[in-house]
Design a protein around this motif. Structure first.
Motif, short mmCIF file in Angstrom:
data_model
loop_
_atom_site.label_atom_id
_atom_site.label_comp_id
_atom_site.label_asym_id
_atom_site.label_seq_id
_atom_site.Cartn_x
_atom_site.Cartn_y
_atom_site.Cartn_z
N GLY A 102 0.81 -1.21 0.00
CA GLY A 102 0.00 0.00 0.00
C GLY A 102 0.84 1.26 0.00
N VAL A 103 1.92 1.27 0.78
CA VAL A 103 2.82 2.42 0.84
C VAL A 103 3.49 2.64 -0.52
N ALA A 104 3.90 1.55 -1.17
CA ALA A 104 4.54 1.66 -2.49
C ALA A 104 3.58 2.30 -3.50
N ILE A 105 2.31 1.90 -3.44
CA ILE A 105 1.32 2.47 -4.36
C ILE A 105 1.10 3.95 -4.09
N VAL A 106 0.92 4.30 -2.82
CA VAL A 106 0.65 5.69 -2.44
C VAL A 106 1.83 6.58 -2.80
N VAL A 107 3.05 6.11 -2.51
CA VAL A 107 4.24 6.92 -2.79
C VAL A 107 4.38 7.16 -4.29
N SER A 108 4.19 6.12 -5.10
CA SER A 108 4.32 6.29 -6.55
C SER A 108 3.28 7.26 -7.10
N LEU A 109 2.05 7.18 -6.57
CA LEU A 109 1.00 8.07 -7.05
C LEU A 109 1.20 9.50 -6.56
N ALA A 110 1.77 9.67 -5.37
CA ALA A 110 1.92 10.99 -4.79
C ALA A 110 3.03 11.80 -5.45
N PHE A 111 4.13 11.16 -5.80
CA PHE A 111 5.28 11.90 -6.30
C PHE A 111 5.33 11.99 -7.83
#
Length: 287
Positions: free
Chosen positions: A38-47
């Protein structure tokens, strides 16, 4: 005569058994793995949202590898190289050029894979070619609808909606199944899946869909309800289809690559099944 004892001189200590939840998962590992993904998905979408396509492409490659390993148990040997390359191309083409280009890329990838198999000769050609086309449609084609979601004008919000509502189905079904599950839904296919769990998934999906459509996508509430109902049906069918495949292949999990979850395909089954209908709903009713 010296009396000997019948008991062994040294009793090996018993290794404590792993704590497995009632639903059959190593819960701490499952939660940790889910949080990391979940963190990997959120980080990729955020940056930088296109970076999410690297995650999708990597997931397609790993899933094809798992499918190859599973099919080998029945003597079915699909060619990994053209399927992996074609699968990644399909994801990229869908993101850059849309649905019509995805259809073309799928057809070309299928033809290329069938031509690749000609190198092996006649024996097993139909079996391997059929399984290859099935794999191509089941994994990269369905997975490419995630790329179509990200390509929308509100792509990041669309991806978040898709992931959250599908995860809500899994969590709602898991909680209700563990706490109240008494009546098996499909005992031959998936003995641990219950009607109570399905009801929990339905409630979680409808509530989550309503909240996401109203507050995140700022759309009509009824679309959120429809989204929730479609998601719970498709997520359940996706899970059951993958369970049938594993039973037919005689394996418990596709692999052990994701701690606490088994194989990546064991977690992608619902996401692959929900991506196309969620894209259709959002594309034609919201964006």
């Amino acid at each position: 005569m010296t009396e000997t004892s019948s008991a062994p001189a040294h009793q090996p200590e018993e290794t404590p058994a792993k704590k497995i939840s009632r639903a059959g998962r190593d819960l701490p590992k499952a939660i940790a793995s889910g949080v990391i993904l979940g963190v990997a998905i959120v980080v990729s979408l955020a940056f930088w949202s296109p970076a999410f396509m690297f995650i999708v492409g990597a997931a397609v490659v790993v899933a094809i590898w798992e499918m190859h390993q599973g099919l080998l148990t029945r003597g079915i040997d699909i060619p990994q190289e053209p399927l992996m390359v074609g699968g990644v191309v399909m994801v990229v083409v869908a993101f850059l050029f849309g649905a019509p280009a995805l259809v073309t890329a799928t057809a070309v990838s299928a033809l290329a894979t069938m031509l690749w198999l000609l190198r092996r000769g006649v024996p097993g050609y139909v079996q391997n070619a059929t399984a290859s086309v099935f794999t191509l449609v089941y994994i990269p084609f369905l997975g490419s609808f995630v790329a179509l979601l990200l390509a929308e004008d509100e792509g990041v919000r669309a991806i978040l909606t898709f992931v959250i509502v599908t995860v809500a189905s899994d969590i709602g079904g898991y909680a209700a199944g563990v706490l109240f599950g008494r009546h098996p839904m499909a005992p031959v296919i998936s003995p641990k899946k219950s009607w109570e769990g399905f009801a929990g998934s339905a409630i979680a999906c409808v509530v989550t869909g309503y909240l996401l459509l109203v507050h995140l996508l700022e759309s009509e509430w009824w679309i959120g309800v429809v989204l929730g109902l479609v998601t719970v049906v498709m997520a359940t069918l996706g899970d059951l289809c993958e369970s049938v495949m594993k039973r037919d292949l005689g394996i418990k999990d596709m692999s052990q690559i994701v701690p606490g979850h088994g194989g990546l395909m064991d977690r992608l089954d619902s996401l692959l099944a929900t991506a196309p209908p969620i894209w259709l709903l959002l594309h034609y009713l919201v964006f």
